[in-house]
Design a protein around this motif. Structure first.
Motif, PDB file in Angstrom:
ATOM      1  N   ALA A 161       0.839  -1.202   0.000  1.00 33.92           N
ATOM      2  CA  ALA A 161       0.000   0.000   0.000  1.00 33.92           C
ATOM      3  C   ALA A 161       0.876   1.255   0.000  1.00 33.92           C
ATOM      4  O   ALA A 161       0.591   2.218  -0.729  1.00 33.92           O
ATOM      5  CB  ALA A 161      -0.936  -0.003   1.204  1.00 33.92           C
ATOM      6  N   PHE A 162       1.943   1.245   0.787  1.00 28.69           N
ATOM      7  CA  PHE A 162       2.866   2.381   0.840  1.00 28.69           C
ATOM      8  C   PHE A 162       3.439   2.666  -0.545  1.00 28.69           C
ATOM      9  O   PHE A 162       3.505   3.817  -0.979  1.00 28.69           O
ATOM     10  CB  PHE A 162       3.992   2.070   1.831  1.00 28.69           C
ATOM     11  N   GLY A 163       3.824   1.622  -1.247  1.00 25.56           N
ATOM     12  CA  GLY A 163       4.380   1.777  -2.590  1.00 25.56           C
ATOM     13  C   GLY A 163       3.382   2.345  -3.575  1.00 25.56           C
ATOM     14  O   GLY A 163       3.725   3.182  -4.425  1.00 25.56           O
ATOM     15  N   LYS A 164       2.133   1.913  -3.480  1.00 27.05           N
ATOM     16  CA  LYS A 164       1.103   2.414  -4.403  1.00 27.05           C
ATOM     17  C   LYS A 164       0.827   3.892  -4.147  1.00 27.05           C
ATOM     18  O   LYS A 164       0.657   4.671  -5.092  1.00 27.05           O
ATOM     19  CB  LYS A 164      -0.171   1.582  -4.264  1.00 27.05           C
ATOM     20  N   LEU A 165       0.776   4.292  -2.892  1.00 30.25           N
ATOM     21  CA  LEU A 165       0.577   5.702  -2.581  1.00 30.25           C
ATOM     22  C   LEU A 165       1.790   6.531  -2.993  1.00 30.25           C
ATOM     23  O   LEU A 165       1.645   7.631  -3.532  1.00 30.25           O
ATOM     24  CB  LEU A 165       0.267   5.877  -1.092  1.00 30.25           C
ATOM     25  N   SER A 166       2.977   6.019  -2.761  1.00 36.81           N
ATOM     26  CA  SER A 166       4.195   6.726  -3.162  1.00 36.81           C
ATOM     27  C   SER A 166       4.248   6.913  -4.677  1.00 36.81           C
ATOM     28  O   SER A 166       4.720   7.943  -5.165  1.00 36.81           O
ATOM     29  CB  SER A 166       5.437   5.962  -2.699  1.00 36.81           C
ATOM     30  N   ALA A 167       3.741   5.944  -5.414  1.00 39.71           N
ATOM     31  CA  ALA A 167       3.785   5.981  -6.880  1.00 39.71           C
ATOM     32  C   ALA A 167       2.944   7.115  -7.464  1.00 39.71           C
ATOM     33  O   ALA A 167       3.169   7.519  -8.605  1.00 39.71           O
ATOM     34  CB  ALA A 167       3.334   4.645  -7.454  1.00 39.71           C
TER      35      ALA A 167
END
Length: 177
Positions: A19-25
């Motif tokens: 989830a962190f990666g998707k938001l960061s993207a």
């Protein structure tokens, strides 16, 4: 579910880092909301600065506690929320939320819905809307602590979930491969 959903493994990650990666993207600052008992385990994956610990003085529980804890720490920031138990969420849907916010700034929350069912944990909550909710809480008028009730207090912009994207909103309450 009997276990910390955020730490469930999926491929080479866990649900929280996914989830962190998707938001960061989508090029926004990202924080991870956890309760105090989770902090030590999450420090294996995130820095102390990336974690926000639930503020138990709010007298809440669940997603609303997490949301208002983050708001209390960053009262002037709009929040794009993504629950870790939506591991199939697509970045394109997060971008749709951000686009809706740009095009309808008068609204206080932006959510997806389908057939009358709302998705409050993949949503944008504007700072001014959260300030209203916090005022209701502090004045003792926030009698129901559900996310649906909170949304009933706000001006909400609803985006219909495209039929071919419904799987992205599958909330997992069991392990997935």
């Amino acid at each position: 579910m009997g276990t910390d959903k955020g730490l469930i493994s999926i491929l080479d990650e866990n649900w929280a880092t996914l989830a962190f990666g998707k938001l960061s993207a989508v090029n926004i600052p990202v924080k991870v909301s956890v309760n105090g008992s989770q902090e030590e385990n999450y420090l294996h994956f995130f820095t102390e600065e990336q974690l926000i610990i639930d503020d138990l003085s709010l007298g809440l529980a669940g997603p609303l506690l997490a949301l208002l804890s983050v708001h209390a720490k960053y009262p002037h920031n709009d929040l794009l929320v993504l629950a870790c138990d939506l591991p199939l969420m697509e970045e394109s849907l997060l971008l749709q939320l951000l686009e809706a916010e740009r095009n309808a700034p008068q609204h206080e929350a932006f959510i997806f819905s389908h057939a009358g069912k709302i998705e409050p944990l993949c949503a944008i909550y504007k700072a001014e809307g959260l300030a209203k909710v916090m005022l209701e809480l502090r004045s003792g008028r926030l009698t129901w602590h559900s996310m649906k009730h909170v949304l009933s207090l706000l001006q909400v912009f609803q985006l219909e979930i495209p039929e071919n994207k419904a799987i992205a909103f599958k909330n997992f309450n069991t392990h997935i491969a």
